[in-house]
Design an enzyme around this catalytic site. Structure first.
Site, mmCIF file in Angstrom:
data_model
loop_
_atom_site.group_PDB
_atom_site.id
_atom_site.type_symbol
_atom_site.label_atom_id
_atom_site.label_comp_id
_atom_site.label_asym_id
_atom_site.label_seq_id
_atom_site.Cartn_x
_atom_site.Cartn_y
_atom_site.Cartn_z
ATOM 1 N N GLY A 94 1.500 21.061 8.661
ATOM 2 C CA GLY A 94 1.834 20.786 7.268
ATOM 3 C C GLY A 94 2.983 19.796 7.128
ATOM 4 O O GLY A 94 2.975 18.927 6.252
ATOM 5 N N ASN A 138 5.771 28.093 -1.656
ATOM 6 C CA ASN A 138 5.802 28.970 -0.483
ATOM 7 C C ASN A 138 6.786 30.119 -0.606
ATOM 8 O O ASN A 138 6.752 31.047 0.187
ATOM 9 C CB ASN A 138 6.116 28.155 0.775
ATOM 10 N N GLN A 198 0.065 26.540 1.116
ATOM 11 C CA GLN A 198 0.041 27.977 0.808
ATOM 12 C C GLN A 198 -1.226 28.401 0.069
ATOM 13 O O GLN A 198 -1.536 29.599 0.021
ATOM 14 C CB GLN A 198 1.272 28.374 -0.011
ATOM 15 N N SER A 219 -2.219 23.351 6.488
ATOM 16 C CA SER A 219 -1.790 23.678 7.843
ATOM 17 C C SER A 219 -2.550 24.902 8.361
ATOM 18 O O SER A 219 -2.606 25.928 7.687
ATOM 19 C CB SER A 219 -0.284 23.973 7.790
ATOM 20 N N ALA A 220 -3.111 24.776 9.574
ATOM 21 C CA ALA A 220 -4.026 25.800 10.092
ATOM 22 C C ALA A 220 -3.365 27.159 10.351
ATOM 23 O O ALA A 220 -4.012 28.197 10.228
ATOM 24 C CB ALA A 220 -4.677 25.301 11.369
ATOM 25 N N HIS A 221 -2.074 27.158 10.698
ATOM 26 C CA HIS A 221 -1.481 28.451 11.086
ATOM 27 C C HIS A 221 -1.221 29.374 9.903
ATOM 28 O O HIS A 221 -0.791 30.512 10.082
ATOM 29 C CB HIS A 221 -0.213 28.254 11.928
ATOM 30 N N THR A 260 -3.375 11.723 21.366
ATOM 31 C CA THR A 260 -4.556 12.441 21.861
ATOM 32 C C THR A 260 -4.847 13.657 20.988
ATOM 33 O O THR A 260 -3.947 14.441 20.690
ATOM 34 C CB THR A 260 -4.330 12.880 23.332
ATOM 35 N N CYS A 319 11.460 28.245 6.991
ATOM 36 C CA CYS A 319 12.257 27.079 7.409
ATOM 37 C C CYS A 319 13.682 27.207 6.920
ATOM 38 O O CYS A 319 14.604 26.672 7.509
ATOM 39 C CB CYS A 319 11.663 25.800 6.853
HETATM 40 N N1 PLP Z 1 4.442 23.058 3.039
HETATM 41 C C1 PLP Z 1 4.505 24.353 2.688
HETATM 42 C C2 PLP Z 1 4.297 24.727 1.273
HETATM 43 C C3 PLP Z 1 4.753 25.337 3.648
HETATM 44 O O1 PLP Z 1 4.824 26.618 3.295
HETATM 45 C C4 PLP Z 1 4.939 24.926 4.999
HETATM 46 C C5 PLP Z 1 5.261 25.924 6.036
HETATM 47 O O2 PLP Z 1 5.804 26.971 5.782
HETATM 48 C C6 PLP Z 1 4.851 23.570 5.315
HETATM 49 C C7 PLP Z 1 4.602 22.661 4.309
HETATM 50 C C8 PLP Z 1 5.025 23.087 6.718
HETATM 51 O O3 PLP Z 1 3.892 23.401 7.496
HETATM 52 P P1 PLP Z 1 3.979 23.486 9.084
HETATM 53 O O4 PLP Z 1 4.676 24.747 9.414
HETATM 54 O O5 PLP Z 1 2.550 23.498 9.524
HETATM 55 O O6 PLP Z 1 4.692 22.269 9.542
#
Ligand code: PLP
Length: 377
Positions: free
Chosen positions: A70, A151, A179, A199-201, A237, A322
């Site tokens: 993300g 988020n 999200q 974002s996949a996770h 890659t 974060c």
């Molecule tokens: N954007 C939002 C709204 C998010 O919640 C997050 C991660 O918590 C990100 C971006 C960043 O994604 P990534 O952890 O895959 O870098």
């Protein structure tokens, strides 16, 4: 065993998907760009994931770009679109003040490079209104970036209306859907956006893999230079197993969305019911994503609560993942008009598919005991 209630930070890789991607770490390890059988097997997996995602979000496969997550998708989308817009004479950008730091830090970088940045504050419920966006446009506005759902609060923004308005005013529209991908049936056609990230996770795929959707014909500069991967716009890659997992996880999510939503709503209600006899618990933001709750616990500092809960096996967050390494009050809650004190009393609880009602109730009961204890201090 700990009770994990922090799914907005990350989710585990789905076990079925893990089984399916394992061969791509060993026997089928080829570089997807190699012109031989090993490479072709890798590229077939990548193409399948690209087609699957494109189909579900109503895009074309060549509008899907794989990234490292993300953060990269947000960086690339905002920076790349802004740079291209500058060549058209437009160097003003509008973002919401509640964007993820991946977006806000990109805007800050652009500001240092001569762009003019306007940050839009949400209302007290966490919503960005079309009225406030309307007032922020200038003749040189080239890009508007507003996230689909926040988020920290889970509040969902009226993206379709905001994107329409931006187009009427001659600006491109980018949305961070990191999200929302686990919980809303995304369609880029319906939303009418020019670019979108996820974002996949966050939906049981692997960490280190994301997507940038870029509408065909939209001018966007590349961010990572190197090889000719991703149609020459993103060198490096290809992470074949993670990309394959991303496609599989997204498909599984979309196929099961009604059941997932129903389960999250049940877990959320069960959790809130358990806390209902406590005074001074306030939900921050209007109801949005079903799996996420941002709660102000009056009289208790969020870090004290998060640490005490962790000691008793309950994993929750004080704001976003974060931001949790820092002890600054949440920029999202402050932008919504909460005081520093109110922001410092706020926690985030986010549910997931593997949570049972029983453990959610147990988690809430433990939190309740801790809150009562901390309030006595
Ligand atoms: N954007 C939002 C709204 C998010 O919640 C997050 C991660 O918590 C990100 C971006 C960043 O994604 P990534 O952890 O895959 O870098």
């Amino acid at each position: 065993m700990s009770i994990y209630l922090d799914h907005a930070a990350t989710t585990p890789l789905d076990n079925e998907i893990l089984e399916k991607i394992l061969p791509y770490f060993t026997g089928d390890f080829g570089n997807a760009d190699s012109p031989h059988a090993f490479g072709r097997r890798g590229m077939t997996a990548v193409d399948t994931a690209r087609d699957t995602i494109a189909q579900w979000i109503e895009a074309k496969p060549n509008e899907i770009y794989f990234t490292s997550g993300g953060t990269e998708s947000d960086n690339w989308g905002i920076y790349g679109l802004a740079q291209a817009q500058r060549e058209e004479g437009k160097n003003h950008i509008i973002l919401s003040a509640i964007e993820h730091h991946a977006a806000l830090a990109t805007a800050e970088k652009l500001r240092k490079e001569g762009f003019e940045i306007t940050l839009l504050s949400p209302d007290r419920k966490g919503k960005i209104t079309t009225d406030s966006l309307q007032k922020a446009f200038k003749t040189n506005t080239g890009l508007v970036a507003i996230m689909h759902a926040n988020n920290e609060t889970g509040v969902v923004q009226p993206i379709k209306e905001l994107a329409n308005l931006s187009h009427e005013r001659g600006a491109l529209f980018f949305t961070d859907a990191v999200q929302t991908t686990p919980y809303l049936p995304l369609s880029v056609k319906e939303l009418g956006v020019d670019a979108l990230s996820f974002s996949a996770h966050k939906f049981y795929g692997a960490k280190g893999c994301g997507v940038l959707y870029l509408k065909s014909g939209t001018k966007c500069k590349g961010l990572i230079v190197g090889g000719e991967q991703e149609r020459g716009l993103r060198g490096g890659t290809t992470n074949v197993p993670a990309v394959l997992a991303c496609g599989l996880a997204y498909e599984k999510t979309r196929k099961n969305l009604p059941q997932i939503t129903e389960k999250m709503q049940k877990l959320r209600s069960a959790f809130l019911a358990q806390l209902s006899d406590l005074d001074g618990i306030v939900i921050n933001g209007e109801e949005g994503l079903p799996a996420l709750l941002n709660l102000r616990v009056e009289g208790v500092r969020n870090f004290d609560l998060v640490y005490a809960a962790d000691l008793q096996g309950v994993c929750i967050a004080a704001g976003s993942a974060c931001a949790s390494a820092s002890i600054k009050p949440s920029h999202v809650l402050l932008a919504m008009g909460l005081s520093e004190r109110e922001a410092e009393e706020s926690i985030r609880v986010s549910f997931g598919r593997e949570n049972t009602e029983e453990e959610v109730i147990k988690g809430a009961t433990i939190l309740k005991e801790i809150i009562l204890r901390l309030r006595k201090k």
